[in-house]
Design a protein around this motif. Structure first.
Motif, PDB file in Angstrom:
ATOM      1  N   TYR A  25      63.546 -57.928  -0.756  1.00 32.11           N
ATOM      2  CA  TYR A  25      63.568 -59.021  -1.715  1.00 32.11           C
ATOM      3  C   TYR A  25      63.658 -60.370  -1.017  1.00 32.11           C
ATOM      4  CZ  TYR A  25      68.480 -59.282  -0.534  1.00 32.11           C
ATOM      5  OH  TYR A  25      69.650 -59.402   0.157  1.00 32.11           O
ATOM      6  N   SER A  26      63.331 -61.390  -1.775  1.00 29.11           N
ATOM      7  CA  SER A  26      63.492 -62.763  -1.310  1.00 29.11           C
ATOM      8  C   SER A  26      63.997 -63.578  -2.491  1.00 29.11           C
ATOM      9  CB  SER A  26      62.161 -63.326  -0.800  1.00 29.11           C
ATOM     10  OG  SER A  26      62.278 -64.698  -0.508  1.00 29.11           O
ATOM     11  N   TYR A  32      71.126 -60.600  -7.134  1.00 29.15           N
ATOM     12  CA  TYR A  32      71.502 -59.599  -8.125  1.00 29.15           C
ATOM     13  C   TYR A  32      70.324 -58.637  -8.175  1.00 29.15           C
ATOM     14  CZ  TYR A  32      75.377 -62.432 -10.012  1.00 29.15           C
ATOM     15  OH  TYR A  32      76.537 -63.126 -10.188  1.00 29.15           O
ATOM     16  N   LEU A  33      70.537 -57.385  -7.787  1.00 25.93           N
ATOM     17  CA  LEU A  33      69.447 -56.439  -7.578  1.00 25.93           C
ATOM     18  C   LEU A  33      69.572 -55.244  -8.501  1.00 25.93           C
ATOM     19  CD1 LEU A  33      69.739 -56.691  -3.738  1.00 25.93           C
ATOM     20  CD2 LEU A  33      67.724 -57.414  -5.024  1.00 25.93           C
ATOM     21  N   PHE A  34      68.436 -54.707  -8.909  1.00 25.10           N
ATOM     22  CA  PHE A  34      68.396 -53.643  -9.898  1.00 25.10           C
ATOM     23  C   PHE A  34      67.332 -52.616  -9.528  1.00 25.10           C
ATOM     24  CE2 PHE A  34      70.850 -55.987 -13.087  1.00 25.10           C
ATOM     25  CZ  PHE A  34      70.681 -57.285 -12.640  1.00 25.10           C
ATOM     26  N   TRP A  35      67.567 -51.375  -9.977  1.00 27.90           N
ATOM     27  CA  TRP A  35      66.546 -50.341  -9.971  1.00 27.90           C
ATOM     28  C   TRP A  35      66.392 -49.796 -11.374  1.00 27.90           C
ATOM     29  CZ3 TRP A  35      62.884 -48.941  -6.691  1.00 27.90           C
ATOM     30  CH2 TRP A  35      63.015 -49.254  -5.331  1.00 27.90           C
ATOM     31  N   TYR A  36      65.109 -49.638 -11.756  1.00 22.59           N
ATOM     32  CA  TYR A  36      64.769 -49.048 -13.042  1.00 22.59           C
ATOM     33  C   TYR A  36      63.787 -47.910 -12.812  1.00 22.59           C
ATOM     34  CZ  TYR A  36      66.806 -53.036 -15.516  1.00 22.59           C
ATOM     35  OH  TYR A  36      67.672 -53.972 -16.013  1.00 22.59           O
ATOM     36  N   VAL A  37      63.773 -46.966 -13.758  1.00 26.05           N
ATOM     37  CA  VAL A  37      62.830 -45.858 -13.704  1.00 26.05           C
ATOM     38  C   VAL A  37      62.005 -45.851 -14.991  1.00 26.05           C
ATOM     39  CG1 VAL A  37      64.519 -44.212 -14.649  1.00 26.05           C
ATOM     40  CG2 VAL A  37      62.543 -43.364 -13.376  1.00 26.05           C
ATOM     41  N   GLN A  38      60.726 -45.515 -14.836  1.00 23.17           N
ATOM     42  CA  GLN A  38      59.846 -45.443 -16.002  1.00 23.17           C
ATOM     43  C   GLN A  38      59.136 -44.097 -16.016  1.00 23.17           C
ATOM     44  OE1 GLN A  38      56.393 -48.086 -16.128  1.00 23.17           O
ATOM     45  NE2 GLN A  38      56.593 -48.280 -18.336  1.00 23.17           N
ATOM     46  N   TYR A  39      59.338 -43.357 -17.093  1.00 24.30           N
ATOM     47  CA  TYR A  39      58.613 -42.110 -17.301  1.00 24.30           C
ATOM     48  C   TYR A  39      57.339 -42.418 -18.085  1.00 24.30           C
ATOM     49  CZ  TYR A  39      62.937 -40.116 -15.650  1.00 24.30           C
ATOM     50  OH  TYR A  39      64.030 -39.811 -14.887  1.00 24.30           O
ATOM     51  N   PRO A  40      56.342 -41.550 -18.010  1.00 17.22           N
ATOM     52  CA  PRO A  40      55.033 -41.839 -18.653  1.00 17.22           C
ATOM     53  C   PRO A  40      55.174 -42.236 -20.115  1.00 17.22           C
ATOM     54  CG  PRO A  40      54.858 -39.914 -17.260  1.00 17.22           C
ATOM     55  CD  PRO A  40      56.317 -40.277 -17.272  1.00 17.22           C
ATOM     56  N   ASN A  41      54.492 -43.309 -20.461  1.00 15.52           N
ATOM     57  CA  ASN A  41      54.433 -43.819 -21.833  1.00 15.52           C
ATOM     58  C   ASN A  41      55.813 -44.155 -22.403  1.00 15.52           C
ATOM     59  OD1 ASN A  41      51.555 -43.446 -21.965  1.00 15.52           O
ATOM     60  ND2 ASN A  41      51.966 -41.256 -22.173  1.00 15.52           N
ATOM     61  N   LEU A  88      57.918 -43.412 -12.126  1.00 14.02           N
ATOM     62  CA  LEU A  88      57.608 -44.703 -11.510  1.00 14.02           C
ATOM     63  C   LEU A  88      58.905 -45.493 -11.386  1.00 14.02           C
ATOM     64  CD1 LEU A  88      55.238 -46.486 -10.555  1.00 14.02           C
ATOM     65  CD2 LEU A  88      54.969 -47.241 -12.918  1.00 14.02           C
ATOM     66  N   TYR A  89      59.180 -45.999 -10.204  1.00  9.08           N
ATOM     67  CA  TYR A  89      60.431 -46.693  -9.937  1.00  9.08           C
ATOM     68  C   TYR A  89      60.175 -48.153  -9.609  1.00  9.08           C
ATOM     69  CZ  TYR A  89      62.653 -42.173  -9.948  1.00  9.08           C
ATOM     70  OH  TYR A  89      63.120 -40.937 -10.345  1.00  9.08           O
ATOM     71  N   PHE A  90      60.990 -49.017 -10.232  1.00  6.19           N
ATOM     72  CA  PHE A  90      60.845 -50.451 -10.048  1.00  6.19           C
ATOM     73  C   PHE A  90      62.141 -51.047  -9.521  1.00  6.19           C
ATOM     74  CE2 PHE A  90      56.775 -51.344 -11.904  1.00  6.19           C
ATOM     75  CZ  PHE A  90      56.585 -50.352 -12.856  1.00  6.19           C
ATOM     76  N   CYS A  91      61.987 -51.895  -8.528  1.00 11.10           N
ATOM     77  CA  CYS A  91      63.074 -52.715  -8.026  1.00 11.10           C
ATOM     78  C   CYS A  91      62.939 -54.103  -8.662  1.00 11.10           C
ATOM     79  CB  CYS A  91      62.969 -52.803  -6.505  1.00 11.10           C
ATOM     80  SG  CYS A  91      64.257 -53.742  -5.689  1.00 11.10           S
ATOM     81  N   ALA A  92      64.063 -54.752  -8.954  1.00 10.86           N
ATOM     82  CA  ALA A  92      64.009 -56.079  -9.567  1.00 10.86           C
ATOM     83  C   ALA A  92      65.127 -56.947  -9.016  1.00 10.86           C
ATOM     84  CB  ALA A  92      64.122 -55.972 -11.085  1.00 10.86           C
ATOM     85  N   VAL A  93      64.891 -58.245  -9.019  1.00 11.88           N
ATOM     86  CA  VAL A  93      65.898 -59.211  -8.596  1.00 11.88           C
ATOM     87  C   VAL A  93      66.042 -60.273  -9.675  1.00 11.88           C
ATOM     88  CG1 VAL A  93      64.239 -60.678  -7.342  1.00 11.88           C
ATOM     89  CG2 VAL A  93      66.654 -60.700  -6.703  1.00 11.88           C
ATOM     90  N   TYR A 100      62.495 -60.751 -11.558  1.00  6.36           N
ATOM     91  CA  TYR A 100      61.245 -60.520 -10.853  1.00  6.36           C
ATOM     92  C   TYR A 100      61.210 -59.063 -10.420  1.00  6.36           C
ATOM     93  CZ  TYR A 100      61.101 -65.579 -10.787  1.00  6.36           C
ATOM     94  OH  TYR A 100      61.095 -66.893 -11.178  1.00  6.36           O
ATOM     95  N   PHE A 101      60.104 -58.399 -10.789  1.00  2.00           N
ATOM     96  CA  PHE A 101      59.971 -56.972 -10.514  1.00  2.00           C
ATOM     97  C   PHE A 101      58.988 -56.726  -9.377  1.00  2.00           C
ATOM     98  CE2 PHE A 101      62.117 -54.609 -13.925  1.00  2.00           C
ATOM     99  CZ  PHE A 101      62.492 -55.656 -14.745  1.00  2.00           C
ATOM    100  N   GLY A 102      59.238 -55.650  -8.639  1.00  2.00           N
ATOM    101  CA  GLY A 102      58.257 -55.181  -7.683  1.00  2.00           C
ATOM    102  C   GLY A 102      57.107 -54.502  -8.409  1.00  2.00           C
ATOM    103  N   SER A 103      56.109 -54.116  -7.643  1.00  2.00           N
ATOM    104  CA  SER A 103      54.904 -53.528  -8.219  1.00  2.00           C
ATOM    105  C   SER A 103      55.070 -52.059  -8.581  1.00  2.00           C
ATOM    106  CB  SER A 103      53.724 -53.682  -7.256  1.00  2.00           C
ATOM    107  OG  SER A 103      54.050 -53.122  -6.000  1.00  2.00           O
ATOM    108  N   GLY A 104      56.189 -51.485  -8.185  1.00  2.00           N
ATOM    109  CA  GLY A 104      56.461 -50.103  -8.552  1.00  2.00           C
ATOM    110  C   GLY A 104      56.063 -49.107  -7.478  1.00  2.00           C
TER     111      GLY A 104
END
Lengths: 111, 111
Positions: A25-26, A32-41, A88-93, A100-104
């Motif tokens: 991250y930058s 303040y950092l986060f991880w999220y998970v996304q299942y299909p649909n 699909l896993y996303f990092c965010a700051v 701001y989210f990463g591309s996954g």
């Protein structure tokens, strides 16, 4: 400028093996950092966050993440992967009121 | 609790048409957000609100407008849809400005 990078589009791991999903991250100020998970649909689900304190953060479903200030990283880890972790896993700051989210990173856990 | 709900789930528009996406939350959250998700780009913040009657621009606000007349609702409007607005739209809410709770998403196609 604030940004999040997830350098791997996809991570493949065998069930039972440890997994790591990388995030760097930058951000100005304290991150303040986060991880999220996304299942299909589906929408995103919160896994864990780092605000302050211990650099090793434990979250849902046996996931944990390690905050490394010197390397500006916040890698997601799990000691033993399950097939059901495939998603699909996303990092965010967070920067003030914006996120701001990463591309996954797509995690594939094979039986 | 229903959490965060989004209406509609799917929509197909022709270029130039207008529409409004509705987000509702029953968690009494102050903060609400609208994101769009495009392949390989993660989530990008369109607009957000820190309370009833307030809105602010996010990362990609052009072509969208929002309103937060009631605390529980956050509306996203497209006045003149363009093919570039084809995307999956997610609403989220949070207490304070940390952990976000996401809706199931709206898949929008603009022809």
């Amino acid at each position: 400028a604030q940004s999040v990078a997830q350098p791997e589009d996809q991570v493949n791991v065998a069930e039972g093996n440890p997994l790591t999903v990388k995030c760097t991250y930058s951000v100005s100020g304290n991150p303040y950092l986060f991880w999220y998970v996304q299942y299909p649909n589906r929408g995103l689900q919160f896994l864990l966050k780092y605000i302050t304190g211990d650099n090793l953060v434990k979250g849902s479903y046996g996931f944990e993440a390690e905050f490394n200030k010197s390397q500006t990283s916040f890698h997601l880890k799990k000691p033993s992967a399950l097939v059901s972790d495939s998603a699909l896993y996303f990092c965010a700051v967070r920067d003030f009121n914006k996120f701001y989210f990463g591309s996954g990173t797509k995690l594939n856990v094979k039986p | 609790n229903a959490g965060v709900t989004q209406t509609p789930k799917f929509r197909v528009l022709k270029t130039g048409q207008s529409m409004t996406l509705l987000c509702a939350q029953d968690m009494n959250h102050e903060y609400m957000y609208w994101y769009r998700q495009d392949p390989g780009m993660g989530l990008r913040l369109i607009h957000y609100s820190v309370g009833e009657g307030t809105t602010a621009k996010g990362e990609v606000p052009d072509g969208y407008n929002v309103s937060r007349l009631k605390k529980q609702n956050f509306l996203l409007g497209l006045e003149s849809a363009a093919p570039s607005q084809t995307s999956v739209y997610f609403c989220a809410s949070s207490y304070g400005d940390n952990t976000q709770y996401f809706g199931p998403g709206t898949r929008l196609t603009v022809l």
